[in-house]
Scaffold this active site. Sequence first.
Site, PDB file in Angstrom:
ATOM      1  N   GLU A  38       0.822  -1.211   0.000  1.00  0.00           N
ATOM      2  CA  GLU A  38       0.000   0.000   0.000  1.00  0.00           C
ATOM      3  C   GLU A  38       0.855   1.259   0.000  1.00  0.00           C
ATOM      4  O   GLU A  38       0.535   2.234  -0.679  1.00  0.00           O
ATOM      5  CB  GLU A  38      -0.950   0.010   1.199  1.00  0.00           C
ATOM      6  CG  GLU A  38      -2.068  -1.007   1.100  1.00  0.00           C
ATOM      7  CD  GLU A  38      -2.895  -0.851  -0.165  1.00  0.00           C
ATOM      8  OE1 GLU A  38      -2.992   0.279  -0.686  1.00  0.00           O
ATOM      9  OE2 GLU A  38      -3.447  -1.852  -0.647  1.00  0.00           O
ATOM     10  N   TYR A  45      -6.343   6.701   3.876  1.00  0.00           N
ATOM     11  CA  TYR A  45      -6.517   5.664   2.867  1.00  0.00           C
ATOM     12  C   TYR A  45      -5.800   4.380   3.262  1.00  0.00           C
ATOM     13  O   TYR A  45      -6.388   3.290   3.275  1.00  0.00           O
ATOM     14  CB  TYR A  45      -6.030   6.119   1.483  1.00  0.00           C
ATOM     15  CG  TYR A  45      -5.794   4.912   0.609  1.00  0.00           C
ATOM     16  CD1 TYR A  45      -6.868   4.237   0.055  1.00  0.00           C
ATOM     17  CD2 TYR A  45      -4.517   4.374   0.448  1.00  0.00           C
ATOM     18  CE1 TYR A  45      -6.683   3.070  -0.667  1.00  0.00           C
ATOM     19  CE2 TYR A  45      -4.323   3.211  -0.266  1.00  0.00           C
ATOM     20  CZ  TYR A  45      -5.403   2.565  -0.820  1.00  0.00           C
ATOM     21  OH  TYR A  45      -5.222   1.397  -1.509  1.00  0.00           O
ATOM     22  N   ASP A 104      -9.749   5.726  -2.348  1.00  0.00           N
ATOM     23  CA  ASP A 104      -8.583   6.212  -3.073  1.00  0.00           C
ATOM     24  C   ASP A 104      -9.068   6.886  -4.354  1.00  0.00           C
ATOM     25  O   ASP A 104     -10.262   7.030  -4.577  1.00  0.00           O
ATOM     26  CB  ASP A 104      -7.623   5.063  -3.387  1.00  0.00           C
ATOM     27  CG  ASP A 104      -8.126   4.244  -4.556  1.00  0.00           C
ATOM     28  OD1 ASP A 104      -9.350   4.091  -4.676  1.00  0.00           O
ATOM     29  OD2 ASP A 104      -7.305   3.770  -5.350  1.00  0.00           O
ATOM     30  N   CYS A 107     -12.788   1.645 -15.321  1.00  0.00           N
ATOM     31  CA  CYS A 107     -13.251   3.024 -15.157  1.00  0.00           C
ATOM     32  C   CYS A 107     -12.036   3.933 -14.950  1.00  0.00           C
ATOM     33  O   CYS A 107     -11.886   4.586 -13.923  1.00  0.00           O
ATOM     34  CB  CYS A 107     -14.206   3.117 -13.969  1.00  0.00           C
ATOM     35  SG  CYS A 107     -15.143   4.657 -13.887  1.00  0.00           S
ATOM     36  N   CYS A 137     -15.897   1.598 -21.068  1.00  0.00           N
ATOM     37  CA  CYS A 137     -17.284   1.396 -20.622  1.00  0.00           C
ATOM     38  C   CYS A 137     -17.899   0.116 -21.198  1.00  0.00           C
ATOM     39  O   CYS A 137     -18.795  -0.473 -20.600  1.00  0.00           O
ATOM     40  CB  CYS A 137     -18.130   2.608 -20.987  1.00  0.00           C
ATOM     41  SG  CYS A 137     -17.586   4.146 -20.172  1.00  0.00           S
ATOM     42  N   CYS A 158     -24.923   3.140 -14.909  1.00  0.00           N
ATOM     43  CA  CYS A 158     -23.949   4.180 -14.583  1.00  0.00           C
ATOM     44  C   CYS A 158     -24.604   5.557 -14.736  1.00  0.00           C
ATOM     45  O   CYS A 158     -25.067   5.928 -15.817  1.00  0.00           O
ATOM     46  CB  CYS A 158     -22.732   4.080 -15.499  1.00  0.00           C
ATOM     47  SG  CYS A 158     -21.534   5.424 -15.269  1.00  0.00           S
TER      48      CYS A 158
END
Length: 299
Positions: A44, A127, A145, A200, A207, A216
């Site tokens: 992370e 986060y 995030d 995305c 898409c 969406c």
Amino acid sequence: MSTTPDAAPLDDLHARVLDWYADHARDLPWRAPDRTPWGVLVSEVMLQQTPVARVLPRWLEWLDRWPTPSDLAAAAPGEAVRAWDRLGYPRRALRLHAAAVAIRDEHGGQVPAEHAQLLALPGVGAYTAAAVASFAFGQRHAVVDTNVRRVHARAVTGAAEPATALTAAEQRLAVALLPAEAPTAARWAVAVMELGALVCTARSPRCGDCPLLERCAWVLAGRPAHDGPARRGQAWAGTDRQVRGKLLAVLRAAADPVSATELAACWPEDRQRARCLDGLVADGLVEPLDDGRYCLPRT
DNA sequence: CACTCGTGGAT
DNA sequence: TATCCAAGAGT
């Protein structure tokens, strides 16, 4: 056959994303069954503002060399900076080393599971604390995030891009979208992030591959353009960041302390070079020696 | 809250 | 070639 009504919108959202993740999740080592909380924490921190492809080899080296927090804590901080290589933002290496020391000294060598304790570690912000608590310990946290913010902005809010800075509304939305059960919430967190990373995306979202296409909010609204202020690009040429990078690159590559003369070779302007070197020393990334030479921090 | 802090691949 | 931007944190 009973006609079951449409699943509640939230259940439908969860099912679409979780099913997609089951089929499309990348096989990353920090997601492997044998991963440790330490491995998750290291991943992370390394992934903060840094692409997966660049992190992978460094993560494997780090976990092989320092398989536990105590292993890293026993090393000189400069070795962490050196092994950070060119991941960028090298203060992260220093903070990860400091976090390892704190974990050894204050948590019995085990990465703490509590969000508040994670948050107190150097280099661990909102986060990362939520991510480690969720990914490593299976807890229910809103993991927000840039990927998650983008997915939420488009799929739920209907905006092309999230706001410049994380807003209270975004945080509330992320909490509201969490599945009730912790294990499901943990999978949801990583799944939404993965959807933002693979489908995305910021530049040209795919898409056609998105499990949320039919529902969406951004697509249903006709894909309106971003209306807020354009995010200002980060300058690079001639900035202190570039100079700091050059100075540190020399020190990383050097086995022995480096003289000021050698450092002068990497940037011609004395004023800026001196300021940057002082800054690196102030940050603890560089250690000045009594003989006028410089090296990576030994203590 | 706006700003700083690296790096390099993709477009 | 120039711009974008990639799992943020700290001040």
